[in-house]
Design an enzyme around this catalytic site. Structure first.
Site, PDB file in Angstrom:
ATOM      1  N   GLU A   1     -21.539  10.613 -55.890  1.00  0.00           N
ATOM      2  CA  GLU A   1     -21.822   9.496 -56.636  1.00  0.00           C
ATOM      3  C   GLU A   1     -23.021   8.775 -56.081  1.00  0.00           C
ATOM      4  OE1 GLU A   1     -18.677   8.004 -53.594  1.00  0.00           O
ATOM      5  OE2 GLU A   1     -19.361   9.598 -54.601  1.00  0.00           O
TER       6      GLU A   1
ATOM      7  N   ASP B   1     -25.347   3.828 -54.352  1.00  0.00           N
ATOM      8  CA  ASP B   1     -24.070   4.572 -54.437  1.00  0.00           C
ATOM      9  C   ASP B   1     -23.136   3.746 -55.298  1.00  0.00           C
ATOM     10  OD1 ASP B   1     -22.288   6.551 -52.523  1.00  0.00           O
ATOM     11  OD2 ASP B   1     -21.196   4.872 -53.144  1.00  0.00           O
TER      12      ASP B   1
ATOM     13  N   ASP C   1     -16.852  11.868 -64.250  1.00  0.00           N
ATOM     14  CA  ASP C   1     -18.147  12.474 -64.759  1.00  0.00           C
ATOM     15  C   ASP C   1     -18.772  11.843 -66.016  1.00  0.00           C
ATOM     16  OD1 ASP C   1     -17.578  14.518 -62.956  1.00  0.00           O
ATOM     17  OD2 ASP C   1     -16.663  15.798 -64.366  1.00  0.00           O
TER      18      ASP C   1
ATOM     19  N   ASN D   1     -11.970   7.639 -59.768  1.00  0.00           N
ATOM     20  CA  ASN D   1     -11.634   9.057 -59.898  1.00  0.00           C
ATOM     21  C   ASN D   1     -10.026   8.930 -59.726  1.00  0.00           C
ATOM     22  OD1 ASN D   1     -13.698  10.507 -60.811  1.00  0.00           O
ATOM     23  ND2 ASN D   1     -14.494  10.805 -58.648  1.00  0.00           N
TER      24      ASN D   1
ATOM     25  N   HIS E   1     -11.255  12.892 -62.790  1.00  0.00           N
ATOM     26  CA  HIS E   1     -12.469  13.293 -62.559  1.00  0.00           C
ATOM     27  C   HIS E   1     -13.386  13.455 -63.972  1.00  0.00           C
ATOM     28  CE1 HIS E   1     -12.144  13.974 -58.471  1.00  0.00           C
ATOM     29  NE2 HIS E   1     -10.826  14.528 -58.751  1.00  0.00           N
TER      30      HIS E   1
END
Length: 380
Positions: free
Chosen positions: A292, A249, A266, A257, A262
């Protein structure tokens, strides 16, 4: 998948170019042979032989030009194919239809001409038409050319009958054209079925791709990884092959974020998706587990080997350099397959190990909940 489709398209285009170039060279040889026959044929008039000599010169020149264009990769092959279709239509209607009807002396000569090249030109036109266009439009072009050619032949046969020329071979000429029409119809129907089959196959492949691929990163998704995991468990139960499962993770991803948006998040996910595979073997399975979180399946790998491989991945993530993004780190949990494990049990152990890695400092690898093992691989 898109890259694979593009590679297949380029490979198919190169094959088409090669086949057309070979056909062009053979076409030039066939034209030279036809010109020799035309030159020595005493039954043809001088005008007929002169017209066909000029046509053969022009047609051979066109074939040579097409072969040359096929060797130039910057010239789209579709454009060359459309040019070829126009040339064949002109050749078929003009020099295999109108000119023979005017100059040939009898149905027997027309029969020889039809068998020699008329029908073959019509078949080539049909194949090119249904290849270049959709089935309906291609069928319309092929049928139109055939009907015009057949109409020219029927008019000439009727004219010969009216003026009393021996029409002994008229029935054979008509039979040949009718058989050619049936063959053209068969090719069109076959093309329609092929187009439908291609649409179904493409739709099925797209559906499979969408079902098993993560949209953002292009990696295998959880469904795909579950299938691979069940397959590995089956191989382990049957042959005793060891393997390991890793879940990891990205650290502080929610904070990233919130601070950068965002879109930046990405970009981090995509950069990770591009980086990790280069540090794994081709037999390993890497995909996005969700959000994630990512998963790696390591076939025929012991726990110690898995730790070394995952440490390379961990360090590679830290080396990712994105503008305005802090160093990317991740917490890894790894579990080794034990006899009797199910997909849920081994994933649960890997998930618990990942949770321990996050709660004991992050940016580290923890093995089966062993905190001490995780600390040995902490970031230095």
């Amino acid at each position: 998948m898109m890259q694979h489709i593009e590679q297949e398209r380029l490979r198919f285009e190169q094959q088409r170019r090669l086949i057309y170039r070979i056909a062009g060279v053979l076409g030039v040889l066939a034209i030279l042979y036809a010109q020799c026959i035309n030159f020595i044929d005493p039954s043809s008039s001088y005008a007929y032989r002169a017209i066909y000599a000029l046509n053969h010169i022009a047609f051979a020149g066109v074939c040579i030009a097409v072969v040359w264009m096929l060797g130039r990769q910057h010239i789209p092959i579709d454009r060359i194919e459309r040019l070829m279709l126009v040339i064949f239509i002109v050749q078929s209607l003009g020099f295999n239809g109108i000119v023979p009807a005017i100059f040939l002396p009898s149905p027997s000569a027309m029969l020889i001409d039809a068998i020699g090249d008329d029908i073959w030109f019509l078949l080539i036109i049909c194949v090119l038409a249904v290849h270049l266009y959709d089935v309906r439009r291609g069928a319309l072009i092929a049928a139109s050319v055939f009907l015009v050619s057949f109409g020219i032949v029927m008019i000439q046969l009727a004219r010969w009958r009216l003026i009393g020329v021996d029409a002994a071979n008229s029935q054979q000429v008509i039979s040949i054209y009718l058989m050619a029409g049936a063959l053209l119809g068969f090719l069109i129907v076959l093309s329609a079925y092929r187009a439908q089959a291609e649409r179904l196959r493409t739709g099925y492949e797209l559906m499979i791709h969408m079902a098993y691929t993560d949209t953002l990163t292009g990696l295998p998704n959880r469904r795909r990884l579950y299938e691979e995991l069940r397959r590995l468990i089956g191989m382990a139960d049957r042959y005793g092959q060891e393997f390991c499962v890793c879940l990891f993770d990205i650290d502080h991803f929610k904070q990233l974020n919130d601070q950068h948006g965002h879109l930046v998040g990405d970009q981090v996910l995509c950069a990770l998706a591009q980086t990790v595979p280069s540090h794994l073997r081709t037999v390993d399975h890497f995909g996005r587990w969700g959000g994630e979180e990512f998963a790696i399946l390591l076939p025929q790998t012991s726990l110690s080997d898995a730790q070394m491989a995952l440490d390379r991945v961990r360090m590679a993530l830290q080396a990712i350099n994105l503008a305005d993004v802090p160093t990317i780190t991740a917490s890894f949990g790894v579990a080794e397959y034990l006899p009797g494990d199910t997909s849920e049990s081994i994933l649960h152990r890997a998930d618990q190990s990942m949770y321990l890695a996050k709660t004991t400092g992050r940016n580290r690898i923890v093995v089966d909940g062993d905190v001490e093992a995780g600390l040995r691989y902490a970031h230095r």
